[in-house]
Design a protein around this motif. Structure first.
Motif, PDB file in Angstrom:
ATOM      1  N   PHE A  38      40.721  68.152  43.173  1.00  9.53           N
ATOM      2  CA  PHE A  38      39.886  67.006  42.824  1.00  9.53           C
ATOM      3  C   PHE A  38      38.459  67.464  42.550  1.00  9.53           C
ATOM      4  O   PHE A  38      37.888  68.248  43.302  1.00  9.53           O
ATOM      5  CB  PHE A  38      39.899  65.973  43.934  1.00  9.53           C
ATOM      6  CG  PHE A  38      41.244  65.344  44.142  1.00  9.53           C
ATOM      7  CD1 PHE A  38      41.882  64.646  43.127  1.00  9.53           C
ATOM      8  CD2 PHE A  38      41.890  65.454  45.372  1.00  9.53           C
ATOM      9  CE1 PHE A  38      43.121  64.059  43.324  1.00  9.53           C
ATOM     10  CE2 PHE A  38      43.126  64.870  45.579  1.00  9.53           C
ATOM     11  CZ  PHE A  38      43.753  64.171  44.562  1.00  9.53           C
ATOM     12  N   ARG A  39      37.870  66.949  41.481  1.00  6.96           N
ATOM     13  CA  ARG A  39      36.510  67.341  41.079  1.00  6.96           C
ATOM     14  C   ARG A  39      35.486  66.225  41.239  1.00  6.96           C
ATOM     15  O   ARG A  39      34.313  66.419  41.005  1.00  6.96           O
ATOM     16  CB  ARG A  39      36.524  67.840  39.636  1.00  6.96           C
ATOM     17  CG  ARG A  39      37.349  69.112  39.439  1.00  6.96           C
ATOM     18  CD  ARG A  39      37.291  69.617  38.018  1.00  6.96           C
ATOM     19  NE  ARG A  39      37.911  68.644  37.090  1.00  6.96           N
ATOM     20  CZ  ARG A  39      37.342  68.224  35.959  1.00  6.96           C
ATOM     21  NH1 ARG A  39      36.147  68.657  35.620  1.00  6.96           N
ATOM     22  NH2 ARG A  39      37.982  67.374  35.181  1.00  6.96           N
ATOM     23  N   LYS A  83      40.214  65.324  49.683  1.00  8.09           N
ATOM     24  CA  LYS A  83      40.562  64.190  48.825  1.00  8.09           C
ATOM     25  C   LYS A  83      39.492  64.019  47.737  1.00  8.09           C
ATOM     26  O   LYS A  83      38.428  64.643  47.785  1.00  8.09           O
ATOM     27  CB  LYS A  83      40.683  62.909  49.649  1.00  8.09           C
ATOM     28  CG  LYS A  83      41.436  63.033  50.957  1.00  8.09           C
ATOM     29  CD  LYS A  83      42.844  63.587  50.808  1.00  8.09           C
ATOM     30  CE  LYS A  83      43.539  63.663  52.173  1.00  8.09           C
ATOM     31  NZ  LYS A  83      44.857  64.306  52.111  1.00  8.09           N
ATOM     32  N   SER A  84      39.778  63.168  46.783  1.00 12.23           N
ATOM     33  CA  SER A  84      38.816  62.932  45.704  1.00 12.23           C
ATOM     34  C   SER A  84      37.557  62.258  46.234  1.00 12.23           C
ATOM     35  O   SER A  84      37.626  61.153  46.791  1.00 12.23           O
ATOM     36  CB  SER A  84      39.433  62.035  44.631  1.00 12.23           C
ATOM     37  OG  SER A  84      38.431  61.522  43.776  1.00 12.23           O
ATOM     38  N   PRO A  85      36.386  62.870  46.069  1.00 12.81           N
ATOM     39  CA  PRO A  85      35.155  62.217  46.532  1.00 12.81           C
ATOM     40  C   PRO A  85      34.861  60.929  45.767  1.00 12.81           C
ATOM     41  O   PRO A  85      34.288  59.985  46.329  1.00 12.81           O
ATOM     42  CB  PRO A  85      34.074  63.274  46.297  1.00 12.81           C
ATOM     43  CG  PRO A  85      34.644  64.199  45.282  1.00 12.81           C
ATOM     44  CD  PRO A  85      36.134  64.200  45.500  1.00 12.81           C
ATOM     45  N   LEU A  86      35.260  60.873  44.507  1.00 17.78           N
ATOM     46  CA  LEU A  86      35.056  59.643  43.738  1.00 17.78           C
ATOM     47  C   LEU A  86      35.919  58.514  44.285  1.00 17.78           C
ATOM     48  O   LEU A  86      35.445  57.376  44.472  1.00 17.78           O
ATOM     49  CB  LEU A  86      35.383  59.877  42.264  1.00 17.78           C
ATOM     50  CG  LEU A  86      35.333  58.627  41.375  1.00 17.78           C
ATOM     51  CD1 LEU A  86      33.915  58.070  41.325  1.00 17.78           C
ATOM     52  CD2 LEU A  86      35.855  58.924  39.980  1.00 17.78           C
ATOM     53  N   ALA A  99      42.370  60.721  39.432  1.00 16.40           N
ATOM     54  CA  ALA A  99      43.611  59.971  39.596  1.00 16.40           C
ATOM     55  C   ALA A  99      44.744  60.637  38.817  1.00 16.40           C
ATOM     56  O   ALA A  99      45.873  60.775  39.320  1.00 16.40           O
ATOM     57  CB  ALA A  99      43.417  58.530  39.139  1.00 16.40           C
ATOM     58  N   HIS A 100      44.461  61.068  37.614  1.00 12.15           N
ATOM     59  CA  HIS A 100      45.501  61.686  36.795  1.00 12.15           C
ATOM     60  C   HIS A 100      45.833  63.100  37.286  1.00 12.15           C
ATOM     61  O   HIS A 100      46.995  63.529  37.244  1.00 12.15           O
ATOM     62  CB  HIS A 100      45.070  61.666  35.332  1.00 12.15           C
ATOM     63  CG  HIS A 100      44.921  60.258  34.822  1.00 12.15           C
ATOM     64  ND1 HIS A 100      46.010  59.483  34.482  1.00 12.15           N
ATOM     65  CD2 HIS A 100      43.830  59.474  34.651  1.00 12.15           C
ATOM     66  CE1 HIS A 100      45.587  58.291  34.102  1.00 12.15           C
ATOM     67  NE2 HIS A 100      44.271  58.257  34.201  1.00 12.15           N
ATOM     68  N   GLU A 101      44.829  63.804  37.802  1.00  8.09           N
ATOM     69  CA  GLU A 101      45.089  65.109  38.411  1.00  8.09           C
ATOM     70  C   GLU A 101      45.987  64.956  39.627  1.00  8.09           C
ATOM     71  O   GLU A 101      46.928  65.738  39.829  1.00  8.09           O
ATOM     72  CB  GLU A 101      43.776  65.777  38.812  1.00  8.09           C
ATOM     73  CG  GLU A 101      43.868  66.885  39.848  1.00  8.09           C
ATOM     74  CD  GLU A 101      44.705  68.090  39.419  1.00  8.09           C
ATOM     75  OE1 GLU A 101      45.026  68.912  40.287  1.00  8.09           O
ATOM     76  OE2 GLU A 101      45.048  68.206  38.217  1.00  8.09           O
ATOM     77  N   GLY A 102      45.725  63.943  40.449  1.00  4.53           N
ATOM     78  CA  GLY A 102      46.551  63.729  41.631  1.00  4.53           C
ATOM     79  C   GLY A 102      47.990  63.419  41.278  1.00  4.53           C
ATOM     80  O   GLY A 102      48.929  63.933  41.917  1.00  4.53           O
ATOM     81  N   CYS A 103      48.197  62.591  40.262  1.00  2.00           N
ATOM     82  CA  CYS A 103      49.560  62.246  39.843  1.00  2.00           C
ATOM     83  C   CYS A 103      50.275  63.461  39.255  1.00  2.00           C
ATOM     84  O   CYS A 103      51.458  63.697  39.531  1.00  2.00           O
ATOM     85  CB  CYS A 103      49.523  61.097  38.839  1.00  2.00           C
ATOM     86  SG  CYS A 103      48.991  59.522  39.554  1.00  2.00           S
ATOM     87  N   ARG A 104      49.559  64.238  38.435  1.00  2.00           N
ATOM     88  CA  ARG A 104      50.165  65.441  37.866  1.00  2.00           C
ATOM     89  C   ARG A 104      50.540  66.445  38.956  1.00  2.00           C
ATOM     90  O   ARG A 104      51.609  67.063  38.923  1.00  2.00           O
ATOM     91  CB  ARG A 104      49.210  66.100  36.866  1.00  2.00           C
ATOM     92  CG  ARG A 104      49.221  65.486  35.475  1.00  2.00           C
ATOM     93  CD  ARG A 104      48.514  66.391  34.463  1.00  2.00           C
ATOM     94  NE  ARG A 104      47.156  66.731  34.872  1.00  2.00           N
ATOM     95  CZ  ARG A 104      46.084  65.994  34.569  1.00  2.00           C
ATOM     96  NH1 ARG A 104      46.218  64.891  33.856  1.00  2.00           N
ATOM     97  NH2 ARG A 104      44.888  66.363  34.971  1.00  2.00           N
ATOM     98  N   ALA A 105      49.628  66.622  39.904  1.00  2.36           N
ATOM     99  CA  ALA A 105      49.889  67.572  40.992  1.00  2.36           C
ATOM    100  C   ALA A 105      51.115  67.167  41.795  1.00  2.36           C
ATOM    101  O   ALA A 105      51.921  68.017  42.192  1.00  2.36           O
ATOM    102  CB  ALA A 105      48.656  67.666  41.895  1.00  2.36           C
TER     103      ALA A 105
END
Length: 261
Positions: A258-259, A203-206, A243-249
């Motif tokens: 996630f970076r 998951k996203s660490p941020l 957040a935007h990467e997750g939605c796009r994916a």
């Protein structure tokens, strides 16, 4: 040369910290607490580490509390300034860590062992594990956060019973009380804890960091203020690339990458 009291290794995105005093049932003394703080701080600071797993060495104990012979020799003010301070500093750091923490409880978690468990996010217990705050039997009471954290994590009447009697509880009882997530066959405990850590590490660490802060800080607020705090924090999340990467994916039917930004 004596073995280190804390073993630390990194497996991918997961740091594994092992209290390594099996002959002393992994009891916590000042040198062990200092070594734990050093290892934990390194795991916190390492950018490749996203989840921290804590366990105990040997077959008998996770952490079987403090060193009783050391406690017997102590007076109040030196204890407050030395061991008590070290315990609170260490456990507060675990509780406040922005990275998810998992306790893999392989045996007895008594006194300081239960108090350490109370600071972690997720708790997996070997089916044979036992928890307890037996300090009352020594003419003491839980003084490393246990008297306060336990009252906030289970029904106060059950917390009082545990502390007033000093009785141990089984792993199954701990799960029923809400003190742990689930029991696991002892032979599978570490593998299951690591597998769970690896899942969370994807998951996203941020977002995990901001979620942990939202949960921790919100628990100390009245509900209207906690909801306002959540409202503000999710706004921060929506400013992140993750957040935007997750939605796009999701829209593209692929796994997100996630970076942490």
């Amino acid at each position: 040369m004596a073995e280190p009291s804390i073993l630390s290794e990194t497996r991918g995105a997961v740091a594994l910290l092992t209290v390594n005093r099996a002959a002393a049932l992994n009891a916590l003394d000042l040198p062990t607490l200092a070594a734990f703080q050093t290892a934990f701080a390194a795991a916190e600071a390492a950018p490749e580490v996203r989840v921290i797993v804590i366990t105990g060495a040997g077959e008998k104990a996770f952490v079987a509390g403090g060193d009783i012979r050391d406690l017997e020799s102590r007076q109040g003010l030196p204890h407050y300034l030395e061991l008590g301070e070290a315990l609170h500093r260490t456990f507060n750091r675990v509780e406040a860590c922005d990275k998810p923490t998992i306790a893999a409880v392989n045996g007895f978690a008594l006194g300081g062992g239960t108090e350490l468990l109370l600071c972690t996010d997720i708790r997996l217990l070997a089916e044979t594990a036992r928890l307890g705050l037996p300090e009352i039997n020594l003419g003491l009471f839980p003084g490393a956060g246990g008297s306060q954290r336990l009252m906030r994590q289970v029904a106060p009447c059950r917390a009082r019973e545990m502390m007033f009697t000093g009785d141990q509880i089984t792993a199954a009882e701990a799960v029923a009380l809400g003190l742990a997530n689930r029991t696991v066959p002892k032979a599978d405990l570490l593998a299951e804890a690591m597998a769970l850590a690896e899942r969370i590490a994807t998951k996203s660490p941020l977002v995990l960091k901001l979620l942990k802060r939202t949960l921790r800080q919100g628990m100390e607020m009245p509900l209207p203020q906690a909801l306002a705090h959540e409202h503000a924090m999710i706004g921060l999340v929506l400013d992140s690339a993750d957040a935007h990467e997750g939605c796009r994916a999701f829209a593209e039917k692929r796994a997100a990458s996630f970076r942490g930004c």
